[in-house]
Design a protein around this motif. Sequence first.
Motif, mmCIF file in Angstrom:
data_model
loop_
_atom_site.group_PDB
_atom_site.id
_atom_site.type_symbol
_atom_site.label_atom_id
_atom_site.label_comp_id
_atom_site.label_asym_id
_atom_site.label_seq_id
_atom_site.Cartn_x
_atom_site.Cartn_y
_atom_site.Cartn_z
ATOM 1 N N ALA A 19 0.830 -1.205 0.000
ATOM 2 C CA ALA A 19 0.000 0.000 0.000
ATOM 3 C C ALA A 19 0.864 1.254 0.000
ATOM 4 C CB ALA A 19 -0.939 -0.008 1.207
ATOM 5 N N ALA A 20 1.967 1.226 0.738
ATOM 6 C CA ALA A 20 2.861 2.390 0.783
ATOM 7 C C ALA A 20 3.593 2.575 -0.553
ATOM 8 C CB ALA A 20 3.856 2.250 1.932
ATOM 9 N N VAL A 21 4.026 1.477 -1.178
ATOM 10 C CA VAL A 21 4.670 1.578 -2.500
ATOM 11 C C VAL A 21 3.682 2.153 -3.509
ATOM 12 C CG1 VAL A 21 5.704 0.286 -4.419
ATOM 13 C CG2 VAL A 21 6.322 -0.291 -2.057
ATOM 14 N N GLU A 28 -1.787 1.417 -9.279
ATOM 15 C CA GLU A 28 -2.844 0.461 -8.996
ATOM 16 C C GLU A 28 -2.283 -0.605 -8.045
ATOM 17 O OE1 GLU A 28 -5.672 -2.414 -11.782
ATOM 18 O OE2 GLU A 28 -4.127 -1.179 -12.711
ATOM 19 N N LEU A 29 -3.025 -0.954 -7.001
ATOM 20 C CA LEU A 29 -2.623 -1.960 -6.014
ATOM 21 C C LEU A 29 -3.438 -3.225 -6.253
ATOM 22 C CD1 LEU A 29 -1.028 -2.637 -3.404
ATOM 23 C CD2 LEU A 29 -2.941 -1.654 -2.124
ATOM 24 N N ILE A 30 -2.740 -4.347 -6.496
ATOM 25 C CA ILE A 30 -3.432 -5.584 -6.867
ATOM 26 C C ILE A 30 -2.864 -6.773 -6.092
ATOM 27 C CG2 ILE A 30 -4.097 -7.097 -8.773
ATOM 28 C CD1 ILE A 30 -3.198 -4.750 -10.661
ATOM 29 N N CYS A 126 9.221 2.511 1.601
ATOM 30 C CA CYS A 126 8.328 1.948 0.584
ATOM 31 C C CYS A 126 7.743 3.051 -0.300
ATOM 32 C CB CYS A 126 7.200 1.155 1.237
ATOM 33 S SG CYS A 126 7.722 -0.401 1.973
ATOM 34 N N ARG A 127 7.301 4.142 0.311
ATOM 35 C CA ARG A 127 6.771 5.263 -0.479
ATOM 36 C C ARG A 127 7.860 5.822 -1.396
ATOM 37 N NH1 ARG A 127 3.524 5.561 4.096
ATOM 38 N NH2 ARG A 127 4.994 6.721 5.367
ATOM 39 N N GLU A 128 9.075 5.922 -0.886
ATOM 40 C CA GLU A 128 10.195 6.411 -1.700
ATOM 41 C C GLU A 128 10.488 5.436 -2.847
ATOM 42 O OE1 GLU A 128 11.664 9.399 -1.573
ATOM 43 O OE2 GLU A 128 10.212 9.875 -0.002
ATOM 44 N N LEU A 129 10.396 4.141 -2.592
ATOM 45 C CA LEU A 129 10.597 3.144 -3.642
ATOM 46 C C LEU A 129 9.539 3.328 -4.737
ATOM 47 C CD1 LEU A 129 12.153 0.643 -4.655
ATOM 48 C CD2 LEU A 129 10.523 -0.754 -3.358
#
Length: 135
Positions: A19-21, A28-30, A126-129
């Motif tokens: 979710a953070a990535v 889109e998160l799957i 993760c957000r930075e990634l």
Amino acid sequence: MKTAVIYWSGTGNTEQMAAAVAEGAGAELIRVSDFSGDIAEYDRLAFGCSAMGDEVLEEEEFEPFFAAIEGALRGKNIALFGSYGWGDGEWMRNWEDRVKEDGAVLVSGEGLIANEAPSDEDLEKCRELGKALVQ
């Protein structure tokens, strides 16, 4: 550019990372079991999976999915991430080598791992990634 974060999570730790990535990438998160698209349609992909057993990818859903799409990864920007509870991260190093052998471009040069539940610092990474994936 079409971007997706595709993941498998058993305890919710890798799901939090996914979710953070996705947030960082605006992607889109799957969940892997819900993916029904064509990998060829995506320019950038992040894959998340927990370490299982003897430091391997989850073998019932994620490994068969990943093995089936490896041939379509050449030239794509890829990010890898996941959580683990034991070992030293060998599963991620093996996964990184595999993606590079597939001809994909591994953003940040390596996968991102968190021991057990991701900390606030892990989630920021993760957000930075995710941001690095779409740059």
